[in-house]
Design a protein around this motif. Sequence first.
Motif, mmCIF file in Angstrom:
data_model
loop_
_atom_site.group_PDB
_atom_site.id
_atom_site.type_symbol
_atom_site.label_atom_id
_atom_site.label_comp_id
_atom_site.label_asym_id
_atom_site.label_seq_id
_atom_site.Cartn_x
_atom_site.Cartn_y
_atom_site.Cartn_z
ATOM 1 N N GLN A 44 4.537 8.697 13.166
ATOM 2 C CA GLN A 44 3.644 7.666 13.255
ATOM 3 C C GLN A 44 2.750 7.699 14.390
ATOM 4 O O GLN A 44 1.953 6.787 14.503
ATOM 5 N N TRP A 45 2.883 8.840 15.337
ATOM 6 C CA TRP A 45 1.933 9.022 16.286
ATOM 7 C C TRP A 45 0.371 8.870 15.975
ATOM 8 O O TRP A 45 -0.276 7.943 16.597
ATOM 9 N N GLY A 46 0.119 9.348 15.060
ATOM 10 C CA GLY A 46 -1.163 9.186 14.541
ATOM 11 C C GLY A 46 -1.869 7.885 14.308
ATOM 12 O O GLY A 46 -2.911 7.458 14.560
ATOM 13 N N ASN A 47 -1.097 7.118 13.366
ATOM 14 C CA ASN A 47 -1.569 5.723 13.040
ATOM 15 C C ASN A 47 -1.264 4.978 14.153
ATOM 16 O O ASN A 47 -2.073 4.101 14.340
ATOM 17 N N ILE A 48 -0.206 5.093 15.076
ATOM 18 C CA ILE A 48 -0.191 4.419 16.362
ATOM 19 C C ILE A 48 -1.481 4.515 17.304
ATOM 20 O O ILE A 48 -2.005 3.408 17.906
ATOM 21 N N VAL A 49 -1.903 5.913 17.551
ATOM 22 C CA VAL A 49 -3.090 5.923 18.333
ATOM 23 C C VAL A 49 -4.182 5.660 17.893
ATOM 24 O O VAL A 49 -5.151 5.299 18.442
ATOM 25 N N PHE B 28 -4.412 6.089 1.813
ATOM 26 C CA PHE B 28 -5.584 6.588 2.867
ATOM 27 C C PHE B 28 -5.983 5.449 3.862
ATOM 28 O O PHE B 28 -6.009 5.556 4.957
ATOM 29 N N ASN B 29 -5.903 4.289 3.169
ATOM 30 C CA ASN B 29 -6.125 3.021 4.018
ATOM 31 C C ASN B 29 -5.025 2.416 4.853
ATOM 32 O O ASN B 29 -5.363 1.704 5.532
ATOM 33 N N TYR B 30 -3.881 2.881 4.420
ATOM 34 C CA TYR B 30 -2.595 2.645 5.333
ATOM 35 C C TYR B 30 -2.863 2.791 6.689
ATOM 36 O O TYR B 30 -2.390 1.914 7.428
ATOM 37 N N MET B 31 -3.227 3.788 7.167
ATOM 38 C CA MET B 31 -3.541 3.810 8.529
ATOM 39 C C MET B 31 -4.650 3.171 9.150
ATOM 40 O O MET B 31 -4.451 2.613 10.462
ATOM 41 N N CYS B 32 -5.647 2.747 8.345
ATOM 42 C CA CYS B 32 -6.412 1.621 8.812
ATOM 43 C C CYS B 32 -5.707 0.255 8.948
ATOM 44 O O CYS B 32 -6.096 -0.390 10.007
ATOM 45 N N LEU B 33 -4.943 -0.057 8.135
ATOM 46 C CA LEU B 33 -4.176 -1.270 8.204
ATOM 47 C C LEU B 33 -3.395 -1.493 9.259
ATOM 48 O O LEU B 33 -3.302 -2.392 9.950
ATOM 49 N N GLN B 34 -2.604 -0.233 9.351
ATOM 50 C CA GLN B 34 -1.847 -0.385 10.512
ATOM 51 C C GLN B 34 -2.367 -0.259 11.952
ATOM 52 O O GLN B 34 -1.916 -1.145 12.900
ATOM 53 N N VAL C 148 0.774 -1.154 -0.074
ATOM 54 C CA VAL C 148 -0.006 0.011 -0.032
ATOM 55 C C VAL C 148 0.766 1.262 -0.183
ATOM 56 O O VAL C 148 0.744 2.034 -0.808
ATOM 57 N N GLY C 149 1.825 1.044 1.055
ATOM 58 C CA GLY C 149 2.735 2.588 1.105
ATOM 59 C C GLY C 149 2.208 3.319 2.045
ATOM 60 O O GLY C 149 1.058 3.924 2.064
ATOM 61 N N ASP C 150 2.946 3.910 2.771
ATOM 62 C CA ASP C 150 2.786 4.855 4.256
ATOM 63 C C ASP C 150 2.925 6.256 3.642
ATOM 64 O O ASP C 150 3.993 6.645 3.216
ATOM 65 N N PRO C 151 2.046 7.063 3.768
ATOM 66 C CA PRO C 151 1.993 8.373 3.092
ATOM 67 C C PRO C 151 2.761 9.473 4.541
ATOM 68 O O PRO C 151 3.062 10.465 4.037
#
Length: 417
Positions: free
Chosen positions: A202-207, A174-180, A81-84
Amino acid sequence: MANFKSEFLHTLSERGFIHQISDESGLDDLLTKEVVTAYIGFDATAKSLHVGSMIQIMLLYWFQQTGHRPIALMGGGTSMVGDPSGKDESRQVMTAEIIEANKIEIMKCFAPFLTFGDGPRDAVMADNAEWLLKLNYVDFLRDYGRHLSVNAMLARDSVRLRLEREQHLSFLEFNYMCLQAYDFVELNRRYGCRLQLGGSDQWGNIVSGVDLGRRSGCDQLFAVTTPLLSTASGAKMGKSASGAIWLNSELLPVFDFWQYWRNTEDADVGRFLRLFTAMPLAEIERLASLEGVELNEAKKVLATEATALVHGRAAAEQAAETARKTFEEGAIATDLPSVAVQAADIKSGTGLLGLIVTAGLAKSNGEARRHIKGGAIKINDVVISDESMSINGSHIGEDGAIKLSFGKKKHVVLRPQ
């Protein structure tokens, strides 16, 4: 500096690793009561990790050293997917074959730092391809999509900045953070993982994962991030004038890795010793307090200790000895980076500009010409000022090689063959 009860957070705090913690007291209390499992994800975007990722590997290292179980999560699924995060443009989509090849090489980067096995504190190597590639999209939307807030996603810096600049952000990214976020939930269910570590970008993705876990019935999940690192002059960690500082010795010679740390700016020595070595803090403070020429000795220690963590003690000490011979004795050390050149070309005479480019000391003849004009190029330790100079057999030393140097610290041995 916070007064943590747990050895892990106390160690991170003393060494300067902590930027954010989602529930400081709750995590500190948990770490004192039981063996905790934590993970960091690494996407397979190249054949090796570089120095910029080393701070994350050190987090896993200290997590295991203080009695807990680390998970190195390979992003076999998320790499598709690729992390933005931290990007101004879309990542190039890679094939499954490239991802698999990269993943195999990246796994090698962890062996010097972590002890893998089946014990309660042994590290785990996992791959999110195991669950992400089997997801049914409709089931995922029904079970988890209702818990993922679009409002929160749009507020994340990685997304907001792209939208503000009117730069393309694909639905794929956009779906990357959902998968993480789902990775965190899945790791909790499979391994009892309670903590995700990562960089502050990565704070946003982690929380998001912490929140999804709460809404999905998991035990309370936690997050810890490190500061995004740059040098004192603002340069990005992991990069040099000649390219990325890879952890894989097949992509970057051990000597060049050692030399990267030896070239650390004065203001960064203490900070880098705390982050990138396992040395006792008292000795680090002593080294960091040195001034002037004496500080160079601290840089050599930093270079050797950081290199030993990645490539082993023997290779690190050999690199240090190579540097000593090269810089203090002016000798051509046998394990300096070398480039094979055609003996026939040297015999008949070949242009210096082309050799500089061939040796990787410049990207073009124009850049090589500028190096010469600036007095930065040496042949066998003699400064060269003539850009039209021809290199021939008379430049070959007794050891059958030609030493080509850019500045004081970048040397390549040309070996006619």
